[in-house]
Every structure is written in C-alpha cells, then in structure tokens.
Design an enzyme around this catalytic site. Structure first.
Site, short mmCIF file in Angstrom:
data_model
loop_
_atom_site.label_atom_id
_atom_site.label_comp_id
_atom_site.label_asym_id
_atom_site.label_seq_id
_atom_site.Cartn_x
_atom_site.Cartn_y
_atom_site.Cartn_z
CB CYS A 170 -0.84 -0.07 1.31
SG CYS A 170 -1.93 1.25 1.53
CG HIS A 209 -5.45 -2.54 -0.91
ND1 HIS A 209 -4.46 -3.03 -0.38
CD2 HIS A 209 -5.50 -1.20 -1.12
CE1 HIS A 209 -3.80 -2.13 0.02
NE2 HIS A 209 -4.09 -0.93 -0.56
CD GLU A 210 -6.52 1.03 -4.13
OE1 GLU A 210 -6.61 2.00 -3.50
OE2 GLU A 210 -5.36 0.40 -4.12
CG HIS A 267 -7.22 3.06 1.24
ND1 HIS A 267 -6.29 3.21 2.09
CD2 HIS A 267 -6.49 2.36 0.19
CE1 HIS A 267 -5.31 2.62 1.95
NE2 HIS A 267 -5.13 1.89 0.88
#
Ligand code: NI
Length: 178
Positions: free
Chosen positions: A102, A144-145, A148
């Site tokens: 990341c 994953h994104e 965020h």
C-alpha cells in the site's frame, strides 16, 4: 494537475469513513481535478490503485487499474476504473491469500485474505452506474481500495502477522519504490 503527498499509516484520516460524493459533485470541475490528482499520484508512485483519503481528501472515490504495476508483475491487468460511493458484496465464502502492499504503508508487504469473488456497485465520475462481478486480482484490488474509503488498511486484515514485513527482506527481487 499534480502529484500529491501520500498520507501514511498512523494518520487518523486513513481511519475515517469518507464522505460519499454528493449528486451535485458528479461531473464537476472539482471532482475532475481530484481525479487528475489521484491519477497523477498513482502513476508516479506505480500504484495498482489509490483512494482519495490517501492524498488527504476524505471522500468516497478511488481509482484503480489501467496498467500493469511493476509492483504486481504477475497480476492480470485490471480495467481502468473510477469508482465512487461503492458497495461491496462478497460472492460465496471462498477466500484467497496473496501479498499486498500500500502506498500508505511504504516499503512493506503482508499476506492478506480477501474474498475470491466479489460483486461491487457504485458510480463513475459522471454518476453513471458501475455494476461488476469480478474475481482474483481485480476483486482484491477493489477490496483493498474500497477499504480505504471505510477507514481500513490492509495490515488490519492480516491474519498471520508472521507474513507481514519489509519488501526488501520478503521479496528481494521486486521493485521497492512504494
Ligand atoms: Ni492502499
């Protein structure tokens, strides 16, 4: 536009649930400028994706895909995607383990379990619906994104902390520019 500084792990901004993009923002110059900044920063940092909180903007927008990241040399190319206000739904309960890095956790890698198959829905920068069923690396990047945007960083998902460490120790052959 501009390459922005990356907000790193430890900053409380990365732990917040970001604000949804409001209807009047779609197609606006402000949103387009934000997307240009995200793209410039992602490309400059060789990221597989990037989310607005990582450049200090607590809004629910992420971009990912579009080119083969040298940090993930074996992965398929994910189509370039601009995704706002996403809702993710894992399909089935099959999980897959793989390494993730990341931009907000520079120099490190961890083994992260993710749903293998995923349905995600949201809108693009014009407010047009994106509705996809994906699997594998595409599913991983999207998870994953989008994490965020909801205050979650990949180290929080690692199950075996022995599989978390520095790139140059874990994977001495790979580029380590993150
Ligand atoms: Ni990240």
């Amino acid at each position: 536009m501009a390459i922005k500084p990356i907000v790193k792990m430890g900053d409380p901004l990365l732990l917040r649930v970001a604000e949804p993009i409001s209807p009047e923002e779609f197609g606006s110059p402000g949103l387009m400028a934000l997307i240009e900044d995200l793209k410039d920063t992602m490309v400059a940092m060789n990221g597989a994706g990037i989310a607005a909180p990582q450049i200090g903007v607590s809004k629910q927008i992420t971009i990912f895909g579009g080119f083969k990241s040298p940090r993930y040399p074996d992965a398929e190319v994910v189509p370039y995607t601009i995704l706002c206000n996403p809702v993710l739904t894992p399909i089935g309960d099959e999980m897959a383990d793989d390494w993730e890095g990341c931009l907000s956790v520079p120099g490190m890698r961890g083994m992260v379990p993710r749903a293998l198959r995923l349905h995600y829905k949201g809108v693009d920068e014009q407010g047009l619906v994106i509705d996809r069923t994906v699997e594998g690396f595409h599913a991983r990047v999207a998870q994953h994104e989008c994490d965020h945007l909801f205050g979650v960083l990949y180290p929080m998902r690692i199950k075996d902390m022995r599989l978390f460490g520095f790139n140059d120790v874990l994977m001495p052959g790979l580029p380590v520019e993150d």
